[in-house]
Design a protein around this motif. Structure first.
Motif, PDB file in Angstrom:
ATOM      1  N   UNK A 152       0.849  -1.201   0.000  1.00  0.00           N
ATOM      2  CA  UNK A 152       0.000   0.000   0.000  1.00  0.00           C
ATOM      3  C   UNK A 152       0.893   1.262   0.000  1.00  0.00           C
ATOM      4  N   UNK A 153       1.972   1.224   0.794  1.00  0.00           N
ATOM      5  CA  UNK A 153       2.895   2.375   0.818  1.00  0.00           C
ATOM      6  C   UNK A 153       3.505   2.590  -0.568  1.00  0.00           C
ATOM      7  N   UNK A 154       3.868   1.473  -1.220  1.00  0.00           N
ATOM      8  CA  UNK A 154       4.490   1.587  -2.552  1.00  0.00           C
ATOM      9  C   UNK A 154       3.484   2.190  -3.538  1.00  0.00           C
ATOM     10  N   UNK A 155       2.251   1.677  -3.450  1.00  0.00           N
ATOM     11  CA  UNK A 155       1.214   2.194  -4.358  1.00  0.00           C
ATOM     12  C   UNK A 155       1.003   3.690  -4.149  1.00  0.00           C
ATOM     13  N   UNK A 156       1.074   4.103  -2.871  1.00  0.00           N
ATOM     14  CA  UNK A 156       0.816   5.527  -2.617  1.00  0.00           C
ATOM     15  C   UNK A 156       1.966   6.390  -3.139  1.00  0.00           C
ATOM     16  N   UNK A 157       3.108   5.761  -3.450  1.00  0.00           N
ATOM     17  CA  UNK A 157       4.204   6.517  -4.064  1.00  0.00           C
ATOM     18  C   UNK A 157       4.090   6.550  -5.577  1.00  0.00           C
ATOM     19  N   UNK A 158       3.204   5.742  -6.114  1.00  0.00           N
ATOM     20  CA  UNK A 158       3.050   5.699  -7.574  1.00  0.00           C
ATOM     21  C   UNK A 158       1.733   6.373  -7.979  1.00  0.00           C
ATOM     22  N   UNK A 159       1.565   7.591  -7.527  1.00  0.00           N
ATOM     23  CA  UNK A 159       0.329   8.330  -7.833  1.00  0.00           C
ATOM     24  C   UNK A 159       0.326   8.739  -9.308  1.00  0.00           C
ATOM     25  N   UNK A 462      -9.957  -6.044  -1.772  1.00  0.00           N
ATOM     26  CA  UNK A 462      -8.884  -5.280  -1.133  1.00  0.00           C
ATOM     27  C   UNK A 462      -8.143  -6.205  -0.168  1.00  0.00           C
ATOM     28  N   UNK A 463      -6.919  -6.568  -0.543  1.00  0.00           N
ATOM     29  CA  UNK A 463      -6.124  -7.464   0.309  1.00  0.00           C
ATOM     30  C   UNK A 463      -5.332  -6.675   1.349  1.00  0.00           C
ATOM     31  N   UNK A 464      -5.504  -5.350   1.311  1.00  0.00           N
ATOM     32  CA  UNK A 464      -4.765  -4.503   2.258  1.00  0.00           C
ATOM     33  C   UNK A 464      -3.929  -3.458   1.536  1.00  0.00           C
ATOM     34  N   UNK A 465      -3.915  -3.504   0.177  1.00  0.00           N
ATOM     35  CA  UNK A 465      -3.163  -2.460  -0.546  1.00  0.00           C
ATOM     36  C   UNK A 465      -4.041  -1.770  -1.589  1.00  0.00           C
ATOM     37  N   UNK A 466      -5.330  -1.652  -1.250  1.00  0.00           N
ATOM     38  CA  UNK A 466      -6.259  -0.984  -2.164  1.00  0.00           C
ATOM     39  C   UNK A 466      -6.970  -2.010  -3.011  1.00  0.00           C
ATOM     40  N   UNK A 467      -8.144  -1.623  -3.515  1.00  0.00           N
ATOM     41  CA  UNK A 467      -8.952  -2.583  -4.280  1.00  0.00           C
ATOM     42  C   UNK A 467      -8.263  -2.929  -5.592  1.00  0.00           C
ATOM     43  N   UNK A 468      -8.179  -4.217  -5.863  1.00  0.00           N
ATOM     44  CA  UNK A 468      -7.676  -4.684  -7.168  1.00  0.00           C
ATOM     45  C   UNK A 468      -8.632  -5.747  -7.668  1.00  0.00           C
ATOM     46  N   UNK A 469      -8.654  -5.930  -9.000  1.00  0.00           N
ATOM     47  CA  UNK A 469      -9.514  -7.003  -9.486  1.00  0.00           C
ATOM     48  C   UNK A 469      -8.854  -8.324  -9.109  1.00  0.00           C
ATOM     49  N   UNK A 470      -9.673  -9.263  -8.637  1.00  0.00           N
ATOM     50  CA  UNK A 470      -9.134 -10.509  -8.093  1.00  0.00           C
ATOM     51  C   UNK A 470      -8.329 -11.256  -9.166  1.00  0.00           C
ATOM     52  N   UNK A 471      -8.985 -11.481 -10.272  1.00  0.00           N
ATOM     53  CA  UNK A 471      -8.272 -11.999 -11.451  1.00  0.00           C
ATOM     54  C   UNK A 471      -7.602 -13.351 -11.300  1.00  0.00           C
ATOM     55  N   UNK A 472      -7.876 -14.067 -10.205  1.00  0.00           N
ATOM     56  CA  UNK A 472      -7.127 -15.308  -9.992  1.00  0.00           C
ATOM     57  C   UNK A 472      -7.537 -16.416 -10.956  1.00  0.00           C
ATOM     58  N   UNK A 473      -8.700 -16.251 -11.610  1.00  0.00           N
ATOM     59  CA  UNK A 473      -9.127 -17.290 -12.556  1.00  0.00           C
ATOM     60  C   UNK A 473      -8.968 -16.862 -14.007  1.00  0.00           C
ATOM     61  N   UNK A 474      -8.260 -15.752 -14.188  1.00  0.00           N
ATOM     62  CA  UNK A 474      -8.098 -15.288 -15.564  1.00  0.00           C
ATOM     63  C   UNK A 474      -7.041 -16.119 -16.293  1.00  0.00           C
ATOM     64  N   UNK A 475      -7.218 -16.316 -17.614  1.00  0.00           N
ATOM     65  CA  UNK A 475      -6.170 -17.012 -18.367  1.00  0.00           C
ATOM     66  C   UNK A 475      -5.019 -16.077 -18.757  1.00  0.00           C
ATOM     67  N   UNK A 476      -5.062 -14.814 -18.306  1.00  0.00           N
ATOM     68  CA  UNK A 476      -3.990 -13.858 -18.625  1.00  0.00           C
ATOM     69  C   UNK A 476      -3.540 -13.175 -17.350  1.00  0.00           C
ATOM     70  N   UNK A 477      -2.369 -13.565 -16.845  1.00  0.00           N
ATOM     71  CA  UNK A 477      -1.915 -13.020 -15.550  1.00  0.00           C
ATOM     72  C   UNK A 477      -0.422 -12.694 -15.548  1.00  0.00           C
ATOM     73  N   UNK A 478       0.050 -11.864 -16.466  1.00  0.00           N
ATOM     74  CA  UNK A 478       1.498 -11.608 -16.475  1.00  0.00           C
ATOM     75  C   UNK A 478       1.982 -10.921 -15.195  1.00  0.00           C
ATOM     76  N   UNK A 479       1.081 -10.207 -14.512  1.00  0.00           N
ATOM     77  CA  UNK A 479       1.472  -9.527 -13.275  1.00  0.00           C
ATOM     78  C   UNK A 479       0.966 -10.276 -12.045  1.00  0.00           C
TER      79      UNK A 479
END
Ligand code: HEM
Length: 542
Positions: A152-159, A462-479
């Motif tokens: 979350x701290x890292x994300x807040x530095x990437x505004x 939100x796992x604790x660093x801001x809301x993100x799309x879960x995406x765990x079942x996507x067939x495209x997950x480079x990140x």
């Protein structure tokens, strides 16, 4: 050896004929016989003894402990696809004493990347590799809940504001690098053959330090910092992953470099605290003042170690991605021309120059975006994502082989591995999956569009660093996906887009090897082998 054999002989009953053999023959018998016996027993156990139907099938291997290490290590995707043919989406293989259960496909990705912290742990899978490199107290050397806050701290530095300030800085670095370091400029020969991976590695660290890492790191890059980085990087290899502590010089150099680099960042923070104000709003500035939820602030050491982690996380992933993208561009003059025309149409001035690229402009470059997406689909930098299994994981029936009666359980103590690259290259999901086709991403109705939709617009968590799309079942997950999903994605896109744009605007490219480079899987990050290309200055430098 003979004395040892005699001792052994006294304990194991041996036939009469053995005792009368000459000593050298007895040695040869042991040297050949013992391994043959071990291998024979291992093969017998796998083919003749009944296996536990609740456990995933184990990939056949000859040598116990070593297992399928060579088969997997040489070409992981060949290994994954061939094993999938034989065993289905779920199978276990032996990797130097570890039992690794691979879970393939969107359902498999979900099982490991979407797993609960009580069941799967990234810390337990990675800390032996990362803590000696990043340093203590951060990332995988702290409870998961603290890592989530660090993200979350890292994300807040990437505004957006910070990201907006980066393209001009990255462009300046590119200009300096191509004109002076590579020496491709109008006053010299305007064409040059280069090792692309080497050039991109230099450009990525130059641009990351100019932007995210801060002025002091950038200024030290020509001196001591580069050597420290090299030594630290030498501790981030598959060998380090397999064997955390070996008495080798590279391990020693890693430890010395970690301490020195950590002290280097500490000094920067100290100077800034003493009133040094001549710096941009970089990540160090953003991390200073961050506090955990319980009110405890990040220490200077924590900040130093997070900065090292960010340096390492972005370096090889982005240099490999930019290299692969540019290799495909060099291989496809038509695509290269289309990208050039995209720039001309959107940002070209009547006199043949271009207006400077902004952060907002990047979003307008649809073909460029599609090129990066397609590069990450075919060359995901991380081929295997590991988690340690902390408690038994019941496998949903959809992942167990149809012929099996019982559902599988992945037992505590195994590792579970996701390989998103398999679903990214799956011919059942992607049309012409082995063909580099950026335009598939421009086809709204195409299967690729559906995949990205699932990745970026699925259920928000939100796992604790801001809301993100879960995406765990996507067939495209480079990140990646889930709680360990990358927080550097936007930075990486900004960096990659700006670098590629600079090159396309100013140079033409040609592959300087007879065939498209093959993949080197012997490094932590999937890299091209022998990626030689030439850059030629376009008529007008802009
Ligand atoms: C996590 C890929 C660039 C920082 C990840 C993961 C992947 C990934 C697959 C998930 C790892 C796991 O689940 O175990 C990439 C790719 C990049 C890239 C493909 C570039 C093309 C960056 C950059 C940064 C960064 C530039 C820093 C600015 C991180 C961090 C995590 C992460 C902090 C979180 C680790 C965790 O939660 O366990 N990345 N990354 N990455 N990445 Fe990136």
């Amino acid at each position: 050896i003979l004395t040892q054999l005699d001792l052994l002989q006294q304990q194991i009953p041996v036939p009469q004929w053995y005792s009368v053999l000459p000593a050298p023959i007895r040695v040869v018998l042991w040297v050949i016989g013992l391994p043959t016996l071990i291998i024979g027993l291992n093969v017998f156990r796998q083919v003749a003894l009944p296996r536990n139907k609740n456990l995933p099938p184990v990939v056949f291997h000859y040598i116990p402990w070593f297992g399928s290490a060579a088969y997997y290590g040489e070409d992981p995707y060949k290994f994954f696809f061939e094993c999938r043919e034989k065993y289905g989406d779920l199978f276990t293989f032996i990797l130097m004493g570890r039992r690794v259960t691979v879970a393939l496909g969107p359902k498999g990705n979900n099982l490991s990347l979407g797993g609960k912290t009580s069941q799967v742990s990234a810390e337990d899978a990675y800390t032996h590799l990362t803590t000696p490199v990043f340093g203590k107290g951060v990332v995988y050397d702290c409870p998961n809940e603290m890592l989530m806050q660090q993200k979350k701290f890292i994300k807040s530095g990437l505004t957006t504001e910070a990201l907006q300030s980066y393209p001009p800085l990255i462009r300046d670095e590119c200009q300096e690098y191509f004109a002076n370091t590579l020496g491709i400029n109008p006053s010299r020969p305007s064409s040059k053959k280069v090792d692309l991976l080497h050039a991109m590695a230099e450009l990525i660290i130059l641009t990351a330090s100019r932007t995210l890492q801060g002025k002091e790191v950038r200024e030290s890059l020509n001196g001591s910092f580069a050597k420290l980085f090299e030594d630290l990087d030498g501790g981030f290899t598959p060998l380090n992953f397999m064997f955390p502590n070996l008495p080798l010089p590279s391990y020693k150099r890693r430890d010395v470099a970690q301490k020195a680099m950590s002290d280097f960042y500490m000094k920067i923070i100290e100077n800034r605290r003493k009133g040094e104000t001549d710096h941009e709003h970089d990540m160090i500035a953003s991390l200073q003042g961050c506090k955990y939820r319980n009110g405890v602030p990040l220490t200077d050491r924590d900040i130093s170690h997070i900065m090292i982690a960010l340096l390492m996380a972005g370096q090889h992933t982005s240099s490999a991605t930019s290299s692969w993208a540019l290799l495909h561009l060099a291989d496809s003059p038509e695509l290269y021309e289309s990208l050039y025309q995209e720039q001309r149409t959107k940002f070209g001035n009547p006199d043949g120059t271009f207006r400077d690229l902004t952060y907002e402009d990047i979003k307008e470059c649809k073909l460029l975006d599609a090129t990066i997406r397609e590069t990450l689909r075919m060359h995901a930098p991380i081929h295997s994502i590991y988690r340690k299994v902390m408690s038994d994981i019941p496998v949903p029936p959809s992942l167990s082989a149809p012929s099996e009666q019982a559902s599988y359980v992945i037992p505590k103590g195994h590792y579970i591995m996701a390989a998103p690259g398999v679903s990214q290259m799956d011919p059942l999901i992607w049309q012409d999956s082995k063909v580099f086709t950026p335009t598939r991403w421009l086809d709204e109705a195409g299967v690729a569009a559906a995949a990205v939709e699932q990745y970026s617009k699925s259920e928000q968590v939100d796992y604790g660093f801001g809301a993100v799309s879960k995406g765990t079942e996507s067939p495209y997950q480079p990140f990646g996906a889930g709680r360990h999903r990358c927080v550097g994605e936007q930075f990486a896109y900004t960096q990659l887009s700006t670098i590629i744009t600079y090159i396309v605007r100013n140079y033409t490219m040609k592959l300087e090897v007879p065939e498209f480079p093959k993949t080197n899987y012997r490094t932590m990050i999937v890299q091209p082998m022998n990626p030689l290309v030439s850059f030629t200055l376009r008529k007008q430098e802009v």
